[in-house]
Design a protein around this motif. Structure first.
Motif, PDB file in Angstrom:
ATOM      1  N   LEU A 170       0.826  -1.189   0.000  1.00 53.30           N
ATOM      2  CA  LEU A 170       0.000   0.000   0.000  1.00 53.30           C
ATOM      3  C   LEU A 170       0.874   1.258   0.000  1.00 53.30           C
ATOM      4  O   LEU A 170       0.646   2.174  -0.769  1.00 53.30           O
ATOM      5  N   HIS A 171       1.886   1.287   0.881  1.00 46.84           N
ATOM      6  CA  HIS A 171       2.746   2.467   0.969  1.00 46.84           C
ATOM      7  C   HIS A 171       3.484   2.709  -0.346  1.00 46.84           C
ATOM      8  O   HIS A 171       3.581   3.847  -0.811  1.00 46.84           O
ATOM      9  N   ALA A 172       4.001   1.644  -0.944  1.00 47.60           N
ATOM     10  CA  ALA A 172       4.721   1.789  -2.212  1.00 47.60           C
ATOM     11  C   ALA A 172       3.774   2.275  -3.309  1.00 47.60           C
ATOM     12  O   ALA A 172       4.150   3.107  -4.140  1.00 47.60           O
ATOM     13  N   THR A 212       5.680   4.321  11.121  1.00 48.96           N
ATOM     14  CA  THR A 212       4.469   3.492  11.046  1.00 48.96           C
ATOM     15  C   THR A 212       4.726   2.141  11.693  1.00 48.96           C
ATOM     16  O   THR A 212       3.902   1.642  12.475  1.00 48.96           O
ATOM     17  N   LEU A 213       5.854   1.560  11.390  1.00 45.29           N
ATOM     18  CA  LEU A 213       6.211   0.264  11.958  1.00 45.29           C
ATOM     19  C   LEU A 213       6.299   0.336  13.486  1.00 45.29           C
ATOM     20  O   LEU A 213       5.772  -0.522  14.189  1.00 45.29           O
ATOM     21  N   ILE A 273       7.090  -7.766   8.941  1.00 47.70           N
ATOM     22  CA  ILE A 273       6.055  -6.909   8.369  1.00 47.70           C
ATOM     23  C   ILE A 273       6.698  -5.665   7.753  1.00 47.70           C
ATOM     24  O   ILE A 273       6.292  -5.219   6.679  1.00 47.70           O
ATOM     25  N   GLY A 274       7.716  -5.124   8.406  1.00 45.88           N
ATOM     26  CA  GLY A 274       8.453  -3.995   7.844  1.00 45.88           C
ATOM     27  C   GLY A 274       9.064  -4.336   6.500  1.00 45.88           C
ATOM     28  O   GLY A 274       9.013  -3.536   5.558  1.00 45.88           O
ATOM     29  N   TRP A 275       9.631  -5.526   6.407  1.00 43.65           N
ATOM     30  CA  TRP A 275      10.196  -5.974   5.125  1.00 43.65           C
ATOM     31  C   TRP A 275       9.099  -6.024   4.057  1.00 43.65           C
ATOM     32  O   TRP A 275       9.300  -5.569   2.932  1.00 43.65           O
ATOM     33  N   LEU A 276       7.929  -6.552   4.424  1.00 41.58           N
ATOM     34  CA  LEU A 276       6.813  -6.603   3.479  1.00 41.58           C
ATOM     35  C   LEU A 276       6.359  -5.207   3.061  1.00 41.58           C
ATOM     36  O   LEU A 276       5.935  -4.993   1.926  1.00 41.58           O
ATOM     37  N   MET A 277       6.454  -4.257   3.977  1.00 42.04           N
ATOM     38  CA  MET A 277       6.058  -2.869   3.704  1.00 42.04           C
ATOM     39  C   MET A 277       7.071  -2.142   2.820  1.00 42.04           C
ATOM     40  O   MET A 277       6.774  -1.067   2.308  1.00 42.04           O
ATOM     41  N   GLY A 278       8.269  -2.676   2.702  1.00 40.49           N
ATOM     42  CA  GLY A 278       9.300  -2.018   1.908  1.00 40.49           C
ATOM     43  C   GLY A 278      10.311  -1.246   2.719  1.00 40.49           C
ATOM     44  O   GLY A 278      11.057  -0.428   2.180  1.00 40.49           O
ATOM     45  N   VAL A 279      10.367  -1.505   4.030  1.00 39.69           N
ATOM     46  CA  VAL A 279      11.379  -0.860   4.862  1.00 39.69           C
ATOM     47  C   VAL A 279      12.715  -1.531   4.550  1.00 39.69           C
ATOM     48  O   VAL A 279      12.844  -2.752   4.657  1.00 39.69           O
ATOM     49  N   ASN A 318      17.064   0.415   7.692  1.00 37.04           N
ATOM     50  CA  ASN A 318      16.099   1.359   8.264  1.00 37.04           C
ATOM     51  C   ASN A 318      15.004   0.677   9.074  1.00 37.04           C
ATOM     52  O   ASN A 318      14.073   1.340   9.529  1.00 37.04           O
ATOM     53  N   ASN A 319      15.106  -0.629   9.231  1.00 38.62           N
ATOM     54  CA  ASN A 319      14.079  -1.355   9.968  1.00 38.62           C
ATOM     55  C   ASN A 319      14.390  -1.275  11.463  1.00 38.62           C
ATOM     56  O   ASN A 319      15.387  -1.817  11.928  1.00 38.62           O
TER      57      ASN A 319
END
Length: 142
Positions: free
Chosen positions: A1-3, A32-33, A67-73, A77-78
């Motif tokens: 969604l963020h991407a 957000t994370l 979940i951060g990895w899935l979000m694109g972090v 930066n995670n």
């Protein structure tokens, strides 16, 4: 969604990267994370009166790292390496981005009033004060 949002905004002629920066950048993603990871651990302790056990905290933070990895972090930066690491990231980010302005106050008050609050706005403000601390709550006029 963020991407998807980032790509959509950057494709618009009105978006000004030079002035506003990259929409939903890595720091935004990290915040957000942390809102859904470390802040939940803090909330459990505040409301429950005691923290989760160390193993449960580590497992919960590990889940949010994924979940951060899935979000694109990006990996570097995670913030979800450990509970103490997440706390350090949150404190660092809070120190430089949370300087509420008039828009911040308006958004905070709007969110506290919508949808119809079950417990009332005054109660919600007190809960927020407990989580945010007095200085940030004062800046948001809570």
């Amino acid at each position: 969604l963020h991407a998807r949002v980032r790509r959509a905004l950057r494709g618009k002629s009105y978006w000004r990267d030079a002035e506003w920066g990259v929409p939903i950048n890595q720091e935004d993603l990290a915040v957000t994370l942390l809102a859904f990871s470390y802040n939940v651990l803090v909330g459990i302790e505040l409301i429950g009166g005691e923290p989760l056990g160390r193993e449960d905290q580590e497992a919960y933070i590990h889940l949010w790292r994924y979940i951060g990895w899935l979000m694109g972090v990006e990996e570097e930066n995670n913030p979800c390496e450990s509970p103490s690491g997440a706390k350090a990231w949150l404190e660092s980010i809070v120190m430089h981005i949370l300087e509420p302005d008039a828009d911040s106050v308006a958004v905070a008050h709007h969110l506290l009033r919508a949808p119809r609050p079950t417990f009332g706005v005054a109660f919600r403000m007190e809960v927020c004060r407990r989580f945010l601390g007095d200085s940030l709550a004062d800046a948001l006029h809570l």
